[in-house]
Design a protein around this motif. Sequence first.
Motif, PDB file in Angstrom:
ATOM      1  N   ILE A   7       0.928 -46.758 -31.680  1.00 49.95           N
ATOM      2  CA  ILE A   7       0.755 -45.537 -30.872  1.00 49.95           C
ATOM      3  C   ILE A   7      -0.407 -45.716 -29.907  1.00 49.95           C
ATOM      4  O   ILE A   7      -0.329 -45.338 -28.729  1.00 49.95           O
ATOM      5  CB  ILE A   7       0.535 -44.315 -31.778  1.00 49.95           C
ATOM      6  CG1 ILE A   7       1.792 -44.022 -32.589  1.00 49.95           C
ATOM      7  CG2 ILE A   7       0.154 -43.086 -30.945  1.00 49.95           C
ATOM      8  CD1 ILE A   7       2.994 -43.634 -31.775  1.00 49.95           C
ATOM      9  N   ASP A   8      -1.513 -46.307 -30.408  1.00 53.81           N
ATOM     10  CA  ASP A   8      -2.656 -46.579 -29.523  1.00 53.81           C
ATOM     11  C   ASP A   8      -2.218 -47.449 -28.345  1.00 53.81           C
ATOM     12  O   ASP A   8      -2.575 -47.200 -27.188  1.00 53.81           O
ATOM     13  CB  ASP A   8      -3.772 -47.277 -30.293  1.00 53.81           C
ATOM     14  CG  ASP A   8      -4.472 -46.356 -31.280  1.00 53.81           C
ATOM     15  OD1 ASP A   8      -4.052 -45.187 -31.385  1.00 53.81           O
ATOM     16  OD2 ASP A   8      -5.436 -46.803 -31.935  1.00 53.81           O
ATOM     17  N   ASN A   9      -1.429 -48.469 -28.639  1.00 49.14           N
ATOM     18  CA  ASN A   9      -0.981 -49.387 -27.587  1.00 49.14           C
ATOM     19  C   ASN A   9      -0.030 -48.704 -26.609  1.00 49.14           C
ATOM     20  O   ASN A   9      -0.060 -48.966 -25.400  1.00 49.14           O
ATOM     21  CB  ASN A   9      -0.289 -50.602 -28.215  1.00 49.14           C
ATOM     22  CG  ASN A   9      -1.254 -51.450 -29.021  1.00 49.14           C
ATOM     23  OD1 ASN A   9      -2.452 -51.441 -28.758  1.00 49.14           O
ATOM     24  ND2 ASN A   9      -0.732 -52.188 -30.003  1.00 49.14           N
ATOM     25  N   ILE A  10       0.820 -47.819 -27.138  1.00 47.01           N
ATOM     26  CA  ILE A  10       1.746 -47.089 -26.262  1.00 47.01           C
ATOM     27  C   ILE A  10       0.972 -46.231 -25.272  1.00 47.01           C
ATOM     28  O   ILE A  10       1.253 -46.232 -24.062  1.00 47.01           O
ATOM     29  CB  ILE A  10       2.714 -46.221 -27.093  1.00 47.01           C
ATOM     30  CG1 ILE A  10       3.680 -47.116 -27.889  1.00 47.01           C
ATOM     31  CG2 ILE A  10       3.494 -45.259 -26.188  1.00 47.01           C
ATOM     32  CD1 ILE A  10       4.444 -46.373 -28.961  1.00 47.01           C
ATOM     33  N   ILE A  11      -0.020 -45.471 -25.755  1.00 47.02           N
ATOM     34  CA  ILE A  11      -0.828 -44.621 -24.869  1.00 47.02           C
ATOM     35  C   ILE A  11      -1.559 -45.468 -23.842  1.00 47.02           C
ATOM     36  O   ILE A  11      -1.688 -45.102 -22.671  1.00 47.02           O
ATOM     37  CB  ILE A  11      -1.813 -43.774 -25.696  1.00 47.02           C
ATOM     38  CG1 ILE A  11      -1.036 -42.809 -26.617  1.00 47.02           C
ATOM     39  CG2 ILE A  11      -2.759 -42.982 -24.784  1.00 47.02           C
ATOM     40  CD1 ILE A  11      -1.904 -42.050 -27.586  1.00 47.02           C
ATOM     41  N   ALA A  12      -2.039 -46.640 -24.284  1.00 43.28           N
ATOM     42  CA  ALA A  12      -2.796 -47.522 -23.392  1.00 43.28           C
ATOM     43  C   ALA A  12      -1.936 -48.081 -22.264  1.00 43.28           C
ATOM     44  O   ALA A  12      -2.467 -48.503 -21.234  1.00 43.28           O
ATOM     45  CB  ALA A  12      -3.424 -48.664 -24.191  1.00 43.28           C
ATOM     46  N   THR A  13      -0.615 -48.111 -22.434  1.00 42.54           N
ATOM     47  CA  THR A  13       0.269 -48.690 -21.407  1.00 42.54           C
ATOM     48  C   THR A  13       0.960 -47.632 -20.542  1.00 42.54           C
ATOM     49  O   THR A  13       1.799 -47.966 -19.708  1.00 42.54           O
ATOM     50  CB  THR A  13       1.348 -49.564 -22.075  1.00 42.54           C
ATOM     51  OG1 THR A  13       2.087 -48.764 -23.014  1.00 42.54           O
ATOM     52  CG2 THR A  13       0.723 -50.752 -22.794  1.00 42.54           C
ATOM     53  N   LEU A  14       0.622 -46.345 -20.734  1.00 39.95           N
ATOM     54  CA  LEU A  14       1.234 -45.296 -19.918  1.00 39.95           C
ATOM     55  C   LEU A  14       0.769 -45.395 -18.467  1.00 39.95           C
ATOM     56  O   LEU A  14      -0.337 -45.861 -18.179  1.00 39.95           O
ATOM     57  CB  LEU A  14       0.885 -43.910 -20.473  1.00 39.95           C
ATOM     58  CG  LEU A  14       1.512 -43.519 -21.808  1.00 39.95           C
ATOM     59  CD1 LEU A  14       0.955 -42.182 -22.286  1.00 39.95           C
ATOM     60  CD2 LEU A  14       3.031 -43.457 -21.715  1.00 39.95           C
ATOM     61  N   SER A  15       1.635 -44.925 -17.537  1.00 36.24           N
ATOM     62  CA  SER A  15       1.267 -44.908 -16.121  1.00 36.24           C
ATOM     63  C   SER A  15       0.193 -43.856 -15.879  1.00 36.24           C
ATOM     64  O   SER A  15       0.002 -42.940 -16.695  1.00 36.24           O
ATOM     65  CB  SER A  15       2.491 -44.598 -15.255  1.00 36.24           C
ATOM     66  OG  SER A  15       2.918 -43.267 -15.477  1.00 36.24           O
ATOM     67  N   ILE A  16      -0.507 -43.985 -14.764  1.00 34.51           N
ATOM     68  CA  ILE A  16      -1.578 -43.037 -14.454  1.00 34.51           C
ATOM     69  C   ILE A  16      -1.017 -41.631 -14.261  1.00 34.51           C
ATOM     70  O   ILE A  16      -1.679 -40.625 -14.551  1.00 34.51           O
ATOM     71  CB  ILE A  16      -2.373 -43.502 -13.207  1.00 34.51           C
ATOM     72  CG1 ILE A  16      -3.760 -42.825 -13.164  1.00 34.51           C
ATOM     73  CG2 ILE A  16      -1.588 -43.267 -11.934  1.00 34.51           C
ATOM     74  CD1 ILE A  16      -4.693 -43.299 -14.237  1.00 34.51           C
ATOM     75  N   GLU A  17       0.251 -41.538 -13.805  1.00 33.36           N
ATOM     76  CA  GLU A  17       0.888 -40.222 -13.665  1.00 33.36           C
ATOM     77  C   GLU A  17       1.113 -39.595 -15.039  1.00 33.36           C
ATOM     78  O   GLU A  17       0.892 -38.393 -15.232  1.00 33.36           O
ATOM     79  CB  GLU A  17       2.218 -40.336 -12.914  1.00 33.36           C
ATOM     80  CG  GLU A  17       2.096 -40.679 -11.435  1.00 33.36           C
ATOM     81  CD  GLU A  17       1.832 -42.148 -11.195  1.00 33.36           C
ATOM     82  OE1 GLU A  17       1.987 -42.938 -12.163  1.00 33.36           O
ATOM     83  OE2 GLU A  17       1.464 -42.521 -10.064  1.00 33.36           O
ATOM     84  N   ASN A  18       1.573 -40.420 -16.008  1.00 32.98           N
ATOM     85  CA  ASN A  18       1.770 -39.909 -17.363  1.00 32.98           C
ATOM     86  C   ASN A  18       0.450 -39.537 -18.022  1.00 32.98           C
ATOM     87  O   ASN A  18       0.383 -38.577 -18.793  1.00 32.98           O
ATOM     88  CB  ASN A  18       2.511 -40.938 -18.215  1.00 32.98           C
ATOM     89  CG  ASN A  18       4.000 -41.000 -17.886  1.00 32.98           C
ATOM     90  OD1 ASN A  18       4.565 -40.042 -17.364  1.00 32.98           O
ATOM     91  ND2 ASN A  18       4.631 -42.119 -18.178  1.00 32.98           N
ATOM     92  N   ILE A  19      -0.604 -40.307 -17.721  1.00 36.63           N
ATOM     93  CA  ILE A  19      -1.930 -39.986 -18.272  1.00 36.63           C
ATOM     94  C   ILE A  19      -2.407 -38.639 -17.738  1.00 36.63           C
ATOM     95  O   ILE A  19      -2.971 -37.821 -18.473  1.00 36.63           O
ATOM     96  CB  ILE A  19      -2.929 -41.107 -17.930  1.00 36.63           C
ATOM     97  CG1 ILE A  19      -2.592 -42.369 -18.737  1.00 36.63           C
ATOM     98  CG2 ILE A  19      -4.360 -40.669 -18.222  1.00 36.63           C
ATOM     99  CD1 ILE A  19      -2.663 -42.194 -20.239  1.00 36.63           C
ATOM    100  N   GLU A  20      -2.187 -38.377 -16.442  1.00 42.55           N
ATOM    101  CA  GLU A  20      -2.566 -37.080 -15.877  1.00 42.55           C
ATOM    102  C   GLU A  20      -1.839 -35.949 -16.590  1.00 42.55           C
ATOM    103  O   GLU A  20      -2.432 -34.922 -16.937  1.00 42.55           O
ATOM    104  CB  GLU A  20      -2.237 -37.050 -14.377  1.00 42.55           C
ATOM    105  CG  GLU A  20      -2.593 -35.727 -13.720  1.00 42.55           C
ATOM    106  CD  GLU A  20      -2.207 -35.684 -12.257  1.00 42.55           C
ATOM    107  OE1 GLU A  20      -2.531 -34.671 -11.598  1.00 42.55           O
ATOM    108  OE2 GLU A  20      -1.583 -36.635 -11.763  1.00 42.55           O
ATOM    109  N   GLN A  21      -0.533 -36.154 -16.837  1.00 43.37           N
ATOM    110  CA  GLN A  21       0.255 -35.145 -17.543  1.00 43.37           C
ATOM    111  C   GLN A  21      -0.258 -34.964 -18.969  1.00 43.37           C
ATOM    112  O   GLN A  21      -0.389 -33.831 -19.463  1.00 43.37           O
ATOM    113  CB  GLN A  21       1.729 -35.575 -17.562  1.00 43.37           C
ATOM    114  CG  GLN A  21       2.692 -34.510 -18.048  1.00 43.37           C
ATOM    115  CD  GLN A  21       4.140 -34.965 -17.932  1.00 43.37           C
ATOM    116  OE1 GLN A  21       4.412 -36.068 -17.453  1.00 43.37           O
ATOM    117  NE2 GLN A  21       5.048 -34.137 -18.376  1.00 43.37           N
ATOM    118  N   MET A  22      -0.608 -36.081 -19.636  1.00 47.36           N
ATOM    119  CA  MET A  22      -1.119 -36.016 -20.996  1.00 47.36           C
ATOM    120  C   MET A  22      -2.455 -35.276 -21.054  1.00 47.36           C
ATOM    121  O   MET A  22      -2.707 -34.489 -21.974  1.00 47.36           O
ATOM    122  CB  MET A  22      -1.282 -37.434 -21.546  1.00 47.36           C
ATOM    123  CG  MET A  22      -1.596 -37.500 -23.030  1.00 47.36           C
ATOM    124  SD  MET A  22      -0.136 -37.274 -24.065  1.00 47.36           S
ATOM    125  CE  MET A  22       0.555 -38.904 -23.996  1.00 47.36           C
TER     126      MET A  22
END
Length: 819
Positions: free
Chosen positions: A715-730
Motif C-alpha cells: 500500500i505504501d508503494n502504491i501511494i508512492a507511485t500515484l500521479s500528482i493529480e491523484n495525490i492532489e485528489q487524495m
Amino acid sequence: MPDATGGKIQLKSRLLNFHAPPFKVSHTIGSLYTGGKADITADENLLITTVGDCIDITDIHNGKRVFRLSGDSEIITTFAITPNGKELVSSSRSLGVKIWDLTTGKIKRSFKAHEAPIIIMDIDATSTLVATGSADSTIKIWDIDGGFCTHNFKGHGGIVSALKFYSENDRWTLISGSDDCNIRIWDLQSRTCVGVLKSHVSIIRGLDVTHDGKFIISGARDKVVNIWDFNKKTLVKTFLMYESIEKLGILQPQTTIDDIEDSSVGEMFYTGGEKGIIRIWDVQTGKLIKSQEPEKNTNHTITDIIYLRKSNILAAVTNDQNILFYQIATSLKRIKQIVGHNDEVIDLVYVGQDESHLAVATNTEQIRLYNAQSFDCSIVYGHKDIVICLSRSHDGKMLISGSKDCTAKIWNVDVDNENHEERVKCIGVCIGHTEAIGAIALPTKKGNFCITGSQDRTIKLWDLNPLDPTKSEENFKLKALYTHHAHEKDINSIAIASNNKIYATGSQDKTIKIWSVEDGSLLGTCVGHKRGVWSVHFSPVDHTFVSSSGDKTIKIWSSTDFSCLKTFEGHTNSVLKVSFLTSGLQLISCGSDGLLKLWTIKSNECVTTLDNHTEKIWAMAVRKDEKFIASGGADSLINFWEDCTIEEMEQRIKEEEELIVKEQDLSNYLMKKDYKNAIVLALALNQPFRLLNLFTEIINNRPEGDTSITGSKPIDNIIATLSIENIEQMLKYIRDWNTNAKKSGTAQTVLNVILKNFSSEELLKIPDIKGLLDGLLPYTERHYQRLDRMLTDSYIVDYTLHAMDLLDPLNGNKMEIDE
C-alpha cells in the motif's frame, strides 16, 4: 416498443430528472459582412469580408468560416488579395498595414504606411507589389515579401479613391484617381507622373485599361464614363451614364451574352452605382448592351462589383450588406445571394414541404429564405416597407407576410426550384388595412383562409380559394370575408386552433380575445395580464392555449370557459414568444432577457434555460418534428437549437452502465485484496468513503513486526507511485477526513506516506498546496501563528515533512513542536 413520439416524450421526462439541457446550438447564422470592402479569391473558393474591426474568410460553397483575422479595435478601411491567392493585405484606421498568410490565417508582417487612413489598394499581377492610396493624398508602393516601400508618389490634391496597376512588356504603370477629380499616370521605372487626365468634375471611383492597352476607362460620381488615349493622355470619348458610378471594369475578350447577336460589339465594360443595377456597355460606342432586371421594390445601391472571371459572374456588393451574383452569359440573371448582415430579426418561420428552409423578416422590405443546412439564401423582393410578421401553411408550401406598407402578401414556396427567382413567388395580396399589419395567421391544418391583425385595431379574415399557386400574380387582390374592430391597442399575435373553428388575438391592451372563424363573433375575453400580450398559441391536443406578456409571465387558459389555468414565472423581462412542445406537455418561450426557457406544464417548472443571444429574442419557430427550434433577435443572430434529448439520454445510460461495471470491478478488487487497482479505481470513481474504509482496515490489521507506515508495504508503494493529480485528489480527501476525530488517525497516516515519498518541489506543483496542508496537521493555534511568521511557501512542505517524522505510527507518539 413505444412509438417514436411516445418514446421521445418518455426519454425527455427521464432526462429532465438529470437536469440536463435537452437542446444545444447546432449552428448559427450571424453577421458575415457589415459593410466596407468585400472580395473573392481568384479560384472563387473563399469570400473575404469585413466584419467590424475583423476580416472573415469564409468558404463560399458551404458558408463555414475558415479564419477570422482579428483586428486592432479600429475599423478596417480596405484590403486587397494577391492574384495568386496566398496573401492578403489589410489596413485600418489605426494607420497600420498587415500582411496575412491566407493558408494559415497568421500575420506575416505589419507596418505603418501613411499619415492618414488608407482608402484604396491594388496589387499587381505578379503578386509582388501593393499600391496604397491614402486620405493624406499620397500613394505608396510596397514590396509584399519584404514589407518595404519602393515608391512614394505625391501630386494629388485630395483623397486617393481609385488605383489600377498596368504592365505590358517592360512598361510598369500605376493609374490613380482622386477626389480632386484628376487621374494621374505614374511610371514606376522613372518614378514620375507622366500624365494628368482632367475632365471629371467629381470623385473618381473606377479605373481600368482595355486589353490592347490603348485606352484607359474611368468612371466617377459625375455620372459619366470617359475613354482616354493611354499613349497620348487625351480624352477620346465621354459616355453619359445617368447615375453616379461606384465601380467599373473591362470584361474579358469574347465574353458572350445569350440574347446578344450583334457581331459588331467589341470590348465591353460593366458599371454599377446609385441605381443598384449592373449594366454592360460597348467600349467603342458607349451603347448599352445589357442591363439586369431591377430587383422589385428595392432601393439599394451598388458600392462595389466583384468580377469572377473563372465563372463569368459579376457579384454586386450592395449598401444593405448583400452580395448578389449575376451570370453574364444568361443576360445578368441573378443566380445566388449572400446575405452579409441581417439587421434585427423580427420574425421567422420554417417553410418547404420538409421544412428545410427558414423564411426570415429582418427589419427590411425583403424576406430572406435560408437553407437551414447550407450557405444558400434567396432574397424575396415585393414589399415596399419593413416586413413585420410571417406565417406559413400546414404543408409549408404557402407563406404569408405582413408589412408596414399596410398589405399582406401570399407567396407560393418551391424551395427545390433551381431558379432562385421562382422559389418564392407572390400569388396574391391582401389590401384593406389602413395601418401596418403586425400579426398574421394561416391554419395549422388544411384550410383556405388567413387572418390579419393591424395597428388600426381591426382583424380581417381573407378567402384564399381564388389563389392559383401555379401563377405569379403579384397584383391579384384577395377578398376580406369580414372585418371587426378587435382591440383598443395594437394587435401583436393571432393563433388559429387546430380545429379551424376558433382563433385568438393578443393585444397591447393586455387582453386576449377568442373569436369564431365562421362569422368573426366574439366568444370570450381573457383578462389577467398586467402588460401587453405579445404571443398566443393553441395546444395541439386539448382545449387550451398559452399566452406571453410584457408582465414577464406566461399563462395557460381554457378555450372553453376562458379561465386562467396556470401561470409561469421566471423570465426577467417581457416574454415575446411562446409555443407548445412535446404534444402539449411542455412550453418553450423567449423574451427580452435574451433567453429561451423550456417549461414542464405539469410541475410549472423551468427545466432548462438556453442562452446564446445577447439581445432580446423577437422570433422563434419550432419545426414540426421538434428536432430543431430556430430563434432570432435584435443581435442579428439566428440560432438553430437541436433537440439532443435521445442522444443525451443514451449517453447518460451508457455512463450509468459504465459506472455500474466500474463499481463491480471495485468490489471485486477489494474482495481479492487487489489494493493497487482498488485505490486507482476508487480515485477515478471519486469514492473517498471506500478509500477510507480500505486504509482503516489495513491500518487496524497491521501484522506484527510490520515496519510500513500504513501496515502494508504494497500500500505504501502504491501511494508512492500515484500521479500528482491523484495525490492532489487524495490530499483533498485527507483534509475532509481530518475534520473527524475518528477518521483523523487514518488521515494522518496516509498523509505521512505522501509526505515521505514526494519532494517539496513535486508537491508545490499542486495549486494551493498551502491551503490543502492547512488543517492536516494537529497544530495548536500558537504553532500556526508561529509558522505563518517563520515559514514561506517555498519550504513549508519541507518543514511539514520534518514535523511528520515525529508522528511515528509504530510507537504512537504525538507530535510536539518545541518553540
